[in-house]
Design a protein around this motif. Structure first.
Motif, PDB file in Angstrom:
ATOM      1  N   ARG A  62       0.833  -1.193   0.000  1.00 45.92           N
ATOM      2  CA  ARG A  62       0.000   0.000   0.000  1.00 45.92           C
ATOM      3  C   ARG A  62       0.867   1.241   0.000  1.00 45.92           C
ATOM      4  N   THR A  63       0.347   2.301  -0.556  1.00 53.45           N
ATOM      5  CA  THR A  63       1.020   3.587  -0.560  1.00 53.45           C
ATOM      6  C   THR A  63       0.028   4.629  -0.085  1.00 53.45           C
ATOM      7  N   ILE A  64       0.386   5.389   0.923  1.00 53.11           N
ATOM      8  CA  ILE A  64      -0.511   6.426   1.432  1.00 53.11           C
ATOM      9  C   ILE A  64       0.086   7.784   1.097  1.00 53.11           C
ATOM     10  N   THR A  65      -0.689   8.609   0.412  1.00 52.63           N
ATOM     11  CA  THR A  65      -0.264   9.958   0.063  1.00 52.63           C
ATOM     12  C   THR A  65      -1.425  10.897   0.321  1.00 52.63           C
ATOM     13  N   ASN A  66      -1.267  11.788   1.291  1.00 52.27           N
ATOM     14  CA  ASN A  66      -2.322  12.763   1.589  1.00 52.27           C
ATOM     15  C   ASN A  66      -3.683  12.117   1.787  1.00 52.27           C
ATOM     16  N   GLY A  67      -3.741  11.024   2.542  1.00 46.41           N
ATOM     17  CA  GLY A  67      -5.005  10.359   2.803  1.00 46.41           C
ATOM     18  C   GLY A  67      -5.447   9.421   1.712  1.00 46.41           C
ATOM     19  N   ASN A  68      -4.644   9.237   0.669  1.00 52.13           N
ATOM     20  CA  ASN A  68      -4.974   8.299  -0.395  1.00 52.13           C
ATOM     21  C   ASN A  68      -4.179   7.017  -0.212  1.00 52.13           C
ATOM     22  N   ILE A  69      -4.777   5.912  -0.590  1.00 56.55           N
ATOM     23  CA  ILE A  69      -4.128   4.612  -0.461  1.00 56.55           C
ATOM     24  C   ILE A  69      -4.212   3.903  -1.805  1.00 56.55           C
ATOM     25  N   LYS A  70      -3.097   3.371  -2.255  1.00 55.84           N
ATOM     26  CA  LYS A  70      -3.083   2.473  -3.415  1.00 55.84           C
ATOM     27  C   LYS A  70      -2.705   1.105  -2.894  1.00 55.84           C
ATOM     28  N   THR A  71      -3.510   0.092  -3.228  1.00 54.39           N
ATOM     29  CA  THR A  71      -3.255  -1.243  -2.705  1.00 54.39           C
ATOM     30  C   THR A  71      -3.818  -2.301  -3.645  1.00 54.39           C
ATOM     31  N   LYS A  72      -3.365  -3.514  -3.461  1.00 59.31           N
ATOM     32  CA  LYS A  72      -3.823  -4.642  -4.265  1.00 59.31           C
ATOM     33  C   LYS A  72      -4.895  -5.393  -3.481  1.00 59.31           C
ATOM     34  N   LEU A  73      -5.973  -5.792  -4.160  1.00 61.28           N
ATOM     35  CA  LEU A  73      -7.016  -6.567  -3.498  1.00 61.28           C
ATOM     36  C   LEU A  73      -6.535  -7.988  -3.243  1.00 61.28           C
ATOM     37  N   VAL A  74      -7.090  -8.600  -2.216  1.00 65.74           N
ATOM     38  CA  VAL A  74      -6.840 -10.011  -1.920  1.00 65.74           C
ATOM     39  C   VAL A  74      -8.138 -10.782  -2.126  1.00 65.74           C
ATOM     40  N   GLY A  75      -8.023 -12.091  -2.290  1.00 65.50           N
ATOM     41  CA  GLY A  75      -9.205 -12.939  -2.438  1.00 65.50           C
ATOM     42  C   GLY A  75      -9.843 -12.903  -3.808  1.00 65.50           C
ATOM     43  N   VAL A  76      -9.144 -12.347  -4.809  1.00 63.16           N
ATOM     44  CA  VAL A  76      -9.732 -12.204  -6.143  1.00 63.16           C
ATOM     45  C   VAL A  76      -9.822 -13.531  -6.901  1.00 63.16           C
ATOM     46  N   SER A  77      -9.141 -14.553  -6.423  1.00 62.86           N
ATOM     47  CA  SER A  77      -9.187 -15.842  -7.124  1.00 62.86           C
ATOM     48  C   SER A  77     -10.251 -16.777  -6.559  1.00 62.86           C
ATOM     49  N   HIS A  78     -10.962 -16.339  -5.535  1.00 70.39           N
ATOM     50  CA  HIS A  78     -12.025 -17.157  -4.942  1.00 70.39           C
ATOM     51  C   HIS A  78     -13.347 -16.941  -5.677  1.00 70.39           C
ATOM     52  N   ASN A  79     -14.271 -17.852  -5.465  1.00 74.84           N
ATOM     53  CA  ASN A  79     -15.633 -17.697  -5.980  1.00 74.84           C
ATOM     54  C   ASN A  79     -16.491 -17.023  -4.916  1.00 74.84           C
ATOM     55  N   ASN A  80     -17.539 -16.356  -5.343  1.00 77.09           N
ATOM     56  CA  ASN A  80     -18.503 -15.765  -4.415  1.00 77.09           C
ATOM     57  C   ASN A  80     -19.410 -16.848  -3.857  1.00 77.09           C
ATOM     58  N   ASP A  81     -20.187 -16.494  -2.843  1.00 75.57           N
ATOM     59  CA  ASP A  81     -21.073 -17.457  -2.191  1.00 75.57           C
ATOM     60  C   ASP A  81     -22.052 -18.111  -3.162  1.00 75.57           C
ATOM     61  N   ASP A  82     -22.433 -17.382  -4.225  1.00 79.83           N
ATOM     62  CA  ASP A  82     -23.361 -17.940  -5.212  1.00 79.83           C
ATOM     63  C   ASP A  82     -22.650 -18.804  -6.258  1.00 79.83           C
ATOM     64  N   GLY A  83     -21.331 -18.978  -6.111  1.00 81.81           N
ATOM     65  CA  GLY A  83     -20.561 -19.804  -7.036  1.00 81.81           C
ATOM     66  C   GLY A  83     -19.953 -19.049  -8.202  1.00 81.81           C
ATOM     67  N   GLU A  84     -20.308 -17.777  -8.373  1.00 80.48           N
ATOM     68  CA  GLU A  84     -19.773 -17.002  -9.491  1.00 80.48           C
ATOM     69  C   GLU A  84     -18.291 -16.705  -9.270  1.00 80.48           C
ATOM     70  N   SER A  85     -17.518 -16.835 -10.323  1.00 83.64           N
ATOM     71  CA  SER A  85     -16.083 -16.608 -10.276  1.00 83.64           C
ATOM     72  C   SER A  85     -15.760 -15.125 -10.214  1.00 83.64           C
ATOM     73  N   ARG A  86     -15.004 -14.726  -9.201  1.00 83.31           N
ATOM     74  CA  ARG A  86     -14.565 -13.333  -9.128  1.00 83.31           C
ATOM     75  C   ARG A  86     -13.660 -13.005 -10.306  1.00 83.31           C
ATOM     76  N   GLN A  87     -12.876 -13.976 -10.755  1.00 86.46           N
ATOM     77  CA  GLN A  87     -12.010 -13.751 -11.905  1.00 86.46           C
ATOM     78  C   GLN A  87     -12.826 -13.415 -13.154  1.00 86.46           C
ATOM     79  N   GLU A  88     -13.948 -14.099 -13.353  1.00 84.92           N
ATOM     80  CA  GLU A  88     -14.798 -13.809 -14.514  1.00 84.92           C
ATOM     81  C   GLU A  88     -15.414 -12.414 -14.419  1.00 84.92           C
ATOM     82  N   ILE A  89     -15.780 -12.013 -13.209  1.00 86.76           N
ATOM     83  CA  ILE A  89     -16.314 -10.664 -13.015  1.00 86.76           C
ATOM     84  C   ILE A  89     -15.234  -9.632 -13.348  1.00 86.76           C
ATOM     85  N   ILE A  90     -14.035  -9.854 -12.837  1.00 87.41           N
ATOM     86  CA  ILE A  90     -12.924  -8.922 -13.070  1.00 87.41           C
ATOM     87  C   ILE A  90     -12.609  -8.827 -14.562  1.00 87.41           C
ATOM     88  N   LYS A  91     -12.497  -9.976 -15.222  1.00 88.70           N
ATOM     89  CA  LYS A  91     -12.141  -9.991 -16.640  1.00 88.70           C
ATOM     90  C   LYS A  91     -13.253  -9.418 -17.521  1.00 88.70           C
TER      91      LYS A  91
END
Length: 142
Positions: free
Chosen positions: A5-34
Motif C-alpha cells: 500500500r502507498t498512502i499519500t495525503n489520505g490516499n491509499i493504493k493497494t492490491k485486493l486479496v481474495g480475487v481468485s475465490h468464488n462468491n457465495d453464489d458460485g460465481e467466479s470473481r475472476q470472470e467478473i474482473i475480466k
C-alpha cells in the motif's frame, strides 16, 4: 505493479486479496474482473464487522448494470475481493466513525493470463459535524 500500500495525503493504493475465490453464489470473481472491470471504475467498499475470520474485514464490490433502459434495467452488486488485513484494519474504524472513502480501479494486472489482480485507489475524506454523526449511526446498524 503495486506490491504494498502507498498512502499519500489520505490516499491509499493497494492490491485486493481474495480475487481468485468464488462468491457465495458460485460465481467466479475472476470472470467478473475480466468481464466487467476497467481502469477508473468506481467500486463499493463494505465493512464486514460480522465476518467470522476478521472483524475488521472490508469487502470490495462492483456495480453491474444489465438490461435495457429505465424499467428493464437491473443493477447488481458483485464482490470482487477484499482489502488486505492491514489496510482493512486502518479503514474499518475510519469508515465506522462516519468518515467517507471512495474506491476505484487503478489497474488490472495479468489480463490474458489465467488469473488477474486488481489494484485500487482509495481516497479518504474526513467528515465533520452532523453528517459524520449520521453516517456513524447508519453504519452501526448496517
Amino acid at each position: 505493479m503495486i506490491n504494498q500500500r502507498t498512502i499519500t495525503n489520505g490516499n491509499i493504493k493497494t492490491k485486493l486479496v481474495g480475487v481468485s475465490h468464488n462468491n457465495d453464489d458460485g460465481e467466479s470473481r475472476q470472470e467478473i474482473i475480466k468481464g466487467q472491470l476497467t481502469k477508473g471504475d468506481a467500486l463499493i467498499i463494505k465493512p464486514e464487522h460480522n465476518n467470522p475470520y476478521d472483524s475488521n474485514a472490508v469487502s470490495v464490490w462492483v456495480e453491474v448494470v444489465k438490461g435495457g433502459l429505465f424499467r428493464n434495467k437491473t443493477v447488481f452488486q458483485k464482490q470482487i475481493g477484499f482489502l488486505s488485513r492491514e489496510v482493512a484494519a486502518e479503514l474499518h474504524e475510519y469508515i465506522m466513525n462516519g468518515n467517507d472513502v471512495t474506491c476505484s480501479v487503478a489497474s488490472i494486472t495479468g489480463k490474458g493470463k489465467q488469473s488477474c489482480g486488481v489494484n485500487v485507489q482509495i481516497e479518504k475524506t474526513r467528515v465533520y459535524g452532523e453528517e459524520k454523526k449520521a453516517n456513524a449511526q447508519a453504519r452501526a446498524v448496517s
